[in-house]
Design an enzyme around this catalytic site. Structure first.
Site, PDB file in Angstrom:
ATOM      1  CB  CYS A   2      -0.870   0.018   1.242  1.00 21.70           C
ATOM      2  SG  CYS A   2      -1.783  -1.518   1.475  1.00 21.70           S
ATOM      3  NE  ARG A  27       4.060   2.037  -1.829  1.00 22.41           N
ATOM      4  CZ  ARG A  27       5.060   1.579  -1.115  1.00 22.41           C
ATOM      5  NH1 ARG A  27       6.287   1.973  -1.383  1.00 22.41           N
ATOM      6  NH2 ARG A  27       4.868   0.736  -0.131  1.00 22.41           N
ATOM      7  CD1 TRP A  77      -0.698  -5.600  -2.900  1.00 16.79           C
ATOM      8  CD2 TRP A  77      -0.864  -4.515  -4.840  1.00 16.79           C
ATOM      9  NE1 TRP A  77      -0.219  -6.419  -3.888  1.00 16.79           N
ATOM     10  CE2 TRP A  77      -0.307  -5.784  -5.083  1.00 16.79           C
ATOM     11  CE3 TRP A  77      -1.061  -3.656  -5.909  1.00 16.79           C
ATOM     12  CZ2 TRP A  77       0.049  -6.212  -6.362  1.00 16.79           C
ATOM     13  CZ3 TRP A  77      -0.690  -4.084  -7.174  1.00 16.79           C
ATOM     14  CH2 TRP A  77      -0.152  -5.354  -7.384  1.00 16.79           C
ATOM     15  CG  ASN A 103       2.435  -0.623   3.301  1.00 18.48           C
ATOM     16  OD1 ASN A 103       1.983  -1.694   2.906  1.00 18.48           O
ATOM     17  ND2 ASN A 103       3.615  -0.157   2.946  1.00 18.48           N
ATOM     18  N   GLY A 104       1.101  -2.935   5.513  1.00 19.85           N
ATOM     19  CA  GLY A 104       1.770  -4.050   6.196  1.00 19.85           C
ATOM     20  C   GLY A 104       0.743  -5.116   6.538  1.00 19.85           C
ATOM     21  CD  GLU A 486      13.589 -16.960 -13.443  1.00 20.88           C
ATOM     22  OE1 GLU A 486      12.997 -17.591 -14.324  1.00 20.88           O
ATOM     23  OE2 GLU A 486      13.398 -15.750 -13.242  1.00 20.88           O
ATOM     24  CE  LYS A 490      14.322 -13.010 -15.411  1.00 21.29           C
ATOM     25  NZ  LYS A 490      13.250 -13.774 -14.898  1.00 21.29           N
ATOM     26  CD  GLU A 493      13.084 -12.126 -19.182  1.00 22.95           C
ATOM     27  OE1 GLU A 493      12.036 -11.851 -19.765  1.00 22.95           O
ATOM     28  OE2 GLU A 493      13.115 -12.587 -18.020  1.00 22.95           O
ATOM     29  CG  HIS A 509      22.415 -37.916 -21.570  1.00 23.91           C
ATOM     30  ND1 HIS A 509      22.474 -39.281 -21.711  1.00 23.91           N
ATOM     31  CD2 HIS A 509      22.553 -37.664 -20.244  1.00 23.91           C
ATOM     32  CE1 HIS A 509      22.616 -39.839 -20.513  1.00 23.91           C
ATOM     33  NE2 HIS A 509      22.666 -38.878 -19.610  1.00 23.91           N
ATOM     34  CE  LYS A 608       5.985  -7.816 -14.746  1.00 24.87           C
ATOM     35  NZ  LYS A 608       7.147  -8.657 -14.407  1.00 24.87           N
TER      36      LYS A 608
HETATM   37  O1  M6R Z   1       2.408 -13.094 -15.025  1.00 32.55           O
HETATM   38  P1  M6R Z   1       2.977 -14.482 -15.189  1.00 32.55           P
HETATM   39  O2  M6R Z   1       3.763 -14.938 -14.033  1.00 32.55           O
HETATM   40  O3  M6R Z   1       1.927 -15.473 -15.587  1.00 32.55           O
HETATM   41  O4  M6R Z   1       3.957 -14.361 -16.430  1.00 32.55           O
HETATM   42  C1  M6R Z   1       4.583 -15.484 -16.954  1.00 32.55           C
HETATM   43  C2  M6R Z   1       5.683 -15.133 -17.914  1.00 32.55           C
HETATM   44  O5  M6R Z   1       5.170 -14.407 -18.999  1.00 32.55           O
HETATM   45  C3  M6R Z   1       6.794 -14.316 -17.251  1.00 32.55           C
HETATM   46  O6  M6R Z   1       7.318 -14.975 -16.133  1.00 32.55           O
HETATM   47  C4  M6R Z   1       7.932 -14.040 -18.248  1.00 32.55           C
HETATM   48  O7  M6R Z   1       8.553 -15.221 -18.596  1.00 32.55           O
HETATM   49  C5  M6R Z   1       8.937 -13.043 -17.679  1.00 32.55           C
HETATM   50  N1  M6R Z   1       9.310 -12.100 -18.677  1.00 32.55           N
HETATM   51  C6  M6R Z   1      10.196 -13.681 -17.186  1.00 32.55           C
HETATM   52  O8  M6R Z   1      11.094 -12.752 -16.694  1.00 32.55           O
END
Ligand code: M6R
Length: 613
Positions: A2, A27, A77, A103-104, A486, A490, A493, A509, A608
């Site tokens: 929040c 936020r 939030w 907030n919390g 992961e 990162k 992308e 393999h 996003k």
């Molecule tokens: O909102 P979501 O967690 O469902 O999104 C899933 C993916 O689109 C998301 O994690 C995407 O891979 C990111 N860009 C990774 O950093």
């Protein structure tokens, strides 16, 4: 997450509050409200219109009476209680004179509310925060000044708070306090401000001060006085703020991604708050699914995309190990089209930061159509996924702006591992003492992540040395494998370089054929039970000319023999390591991307939230 703001001594109280709330928009919020207070009168307005809440509040405030020099405002939030106007802040006590914003999370709100109701208090919302108004009311009835009443009330409270309270019987005073949730105080001649973050008051205040944990501040037009929770005076540290609004919204960071990486200790801590009852039972207030049903689950299927898919892969290890339930993990875009089998007793968990990813929503719809019960793990309250699911657990990472997901990942792992512990508890597959130890260990992760973040400069050096590289393999075993996936995601992308995540045991393999001088192998090597095997995998790639970067624990004495660069992390229970080990990999990808001049918040070609198939 929040946002709060307050002002005393202003000739433009309403303008200050509304502008401040607008500036806290980054936020994220689902509802908003303000209270204006003067001698004997409190005026309150609250709206719940999603991201239009502040605009709607502005409309409501057209009818606000004039002549108030003090007030407080809040963007909410939701965590406890739906995002509706009755749950929006400020909350009032029974008399309507005391207004609070918070907030919390108040962890012991259930027991406090029971005690307060037994003493005749009447509650009007479904929030954890409202107890604060009634606790302060009780203390005021004992004759205490507002600042003392707040301080005494906070001695009864467990959890996290950035709090501000006003009382129409003591106008022109705001009492604020903080534990965990952020709070700053600002001053200008004759006016004093408080806010969650500097941007809200950036061009109003001329000096800014940080409030520390367990400090209580009494604000008046003439300035402020601070004490600790025992009542001893303390001095607030003045902040050097030479930011413009854009920098201020990023908390002084260059971009949202580094802000969000830095917020990870808080994201984990917030996600774990208020999750255990006095009798030891792990609980999720928002999970509308009975214990009996959870206990009888025969099979778990996790569906998710991207980073959320990697968090789901970690959960497979935890649920199978602790709760002894067989788990499948599907990439959500595949699930719907493969004619999945849904037997009685199947629990499908849709994991999504946004809760709006079309593939994940379609997968959970398909599962529901075939008779499965669906739990959503979502970071956004009332997201489509959360609304459609039979039950929901919210991660509390706060708004994630950067396209590359960081803090959402660690919060998802924390929430999923907590759910794994709950399943184990219900099914008695772990001893209570083991659950206690794991719960404690999980709660220690936030500090370990903070320690790892402090080592950022070493990661930056390593990234600088490897800036010329084009090919990266990320390797791991056990939960180190999803961590490697992961880490690779990162890097690719953010930098647009080729990066592949692979189980270290799978190297021989096929992919080993690609290893040659110039290739960088990044290994997650923190699990002691897998250590010898990882060392021999790394020896193999090193012998073929690869440069090796290893994420290894502080006490690892052998890693230097096979790694060219070592990124050290604190040791922890293996199941918790993805939350810690991912941090240097995020920082590595971030530093590489910055070094290559990439836009870290908005990588090319990506959105996003993916809302089309
Ligand atoms: O909102 P979501 O967690 O469902 O999104 C899933 C993916 O689109 C998301 O994690 C995407 O891979 C990111 N860009 C990774 O950093």
């Amino acid at each position: 997450m929040c946002g709060i703001i307050g002002v005393v001594g202003s000739s433009d109280t309403l303008g200050t509050l509304l502008e401040g709330l607008q500036r806290l928009e980054y936020r994220g919020y689902d509802s908003a409200g303000i209270a204006l207070v003067r001698q004997g009168q409190t005026w309150r307005a609250r709206t719940a219109a999603g991201t239009e809440s502040v605009a709607a509040l502005r409309e409501e405030c057209l009818s606000a009476p004039s002549g108030f020099s003090s007030g407080i405002g809040h963007t909410r939030w939701a965590t406890h209680g739906a995002p509706e106007a009755i749950n929006a802040h400020p909350h009032l006590d029974c008399s309507g004179n005391i207004a609070i914003i918070h907030n919390g999370i108040i962890e012991n709100h259930t027991e406090l509310q029971e005690q307060l109701e037994a003493r005749g208090h009447h509650f009007t919302s479904v929030t954890d925060s409202e107890v604060l108004a009634h606790l302060i009311e009780d203390q005021r009835q004992l004759g205490l000044e507002l600042s003392e009443a707040v301080r005494q009330s906070l001695l009864l409270v467990r959890g996290a708070f950035a709090l501000a309270a006003m009382d129409a019987n003591e106008p022109d005073v705001i009492v604020a306090a903080r534990r965990i949730s952020p709070l700053v105080v600002g001053t200008a001649p004759g006016v004093t401000y408080l806010a969650s973050d500097v941007p809200a008051i950036l061009d109003r205040a001329t000096a800014f001060y940080a409030v520390n944990d367990d400090e209580v501040v009494r604000l008046g037009p003439e300035g402020f006085r601070a004490t600790d929770l025992e009542g001893a005076p303390v001095r607030l540290r003045q902040l050097q703020i030479d930011w413009d609004l854009e920098t201020a919204e990023k908390g002084g960071n260059d971009d949202f991604m580094s802000k969000e990486i830095n917020e990870q200790p808080d994201a984990i801590r917030a996600t774990l708050l208020d999750r255990r009852r006095r009798n030891g039972a792990i609980c999720f207030d928002e999970l509308r699914i009975s214990d009996e049903e959870l206990r009888d689950v025969k099979r778990v299927v996790l569906v998710a995309a991207g980073t959320s898919h990697h968090a789901a892969l970690v959960a497979k290890y935890a649920i199978e190990r602790w709760a002894r339930i067989s788990v499948e993990v599907d990439i959500s875009s595949e699930y719907r089209y493969r004619d999945p089998i849904v037997e009685i007793g199947t629990l499908v968990i849709g994991v999504s930061q946004s809760g709006e990813t079309i593939d994940t929503i379609q997968a959970t719809r398909e599962a529901q159509r075939r008779g499965a019960r669906v739990v959503a793990i979502s970071n956004i309250v009332d997201s489509s996924l959360a609304r459609e699911a039979d039950a929901v657990i919210y991660t509390r990472a706060g708004l994630e702006v950067s396209v590359a997901s960081t803090k959402a990942f660690v919060a998802q792992v924390a929430a999923l591992e907590l759910l794994a512990l709950r399943l184990a508890q219900l099914r008695s597959t772990l001893e209570p003492k083991d659950i206690d130890a794991l719960f404690l260990g999980l709660n220690a992760v936030s500090a370990q992540v903070a320690t790892t973040l402090d080592r950022r400069s070493h990661v930056e050096l390593v990234a600088k040395e490897l800036l010329h590289a084009h090919d990266f393999f990320f390797l791991g075993r056990h939960v180190g494998f999803p961590t490697a996936l992961e880490g690779a995601l990162k890097l690719k992308e953010l930098t647009y370089l080729h990066a592949e995540g692979y189980p270290a045991g799978g190297l021989k393999h096929g992919p080993l054929a690609l290893i040659e001088p110039g290739v960088v192998v990044v290994a997650v090597a923190t699990d002691p039970s897998m250590h010898e095997k990882i060392l021999s995998n790394l020896a193999e790639v090193k012998a073929r000319g690869a440069s090796v970067v290893a994420v290894a624990t502080d006490d690892d004495e052998h890693i230097d023999s096979v790694a060219d660069y070592v990124l050290r992390v604190p040791a922890s229970e293996p199941m918790f390591t993805p939350m810690i080990d991912i941090v240097p990999l995020q920082l590595f990808a971030y530093s590489m991307a910055r070094g290559l001049g990439r836009n870290v918040d908005r990588p090319r070609n990506l959105a996003k939230t993916v809302t089309v198939e």
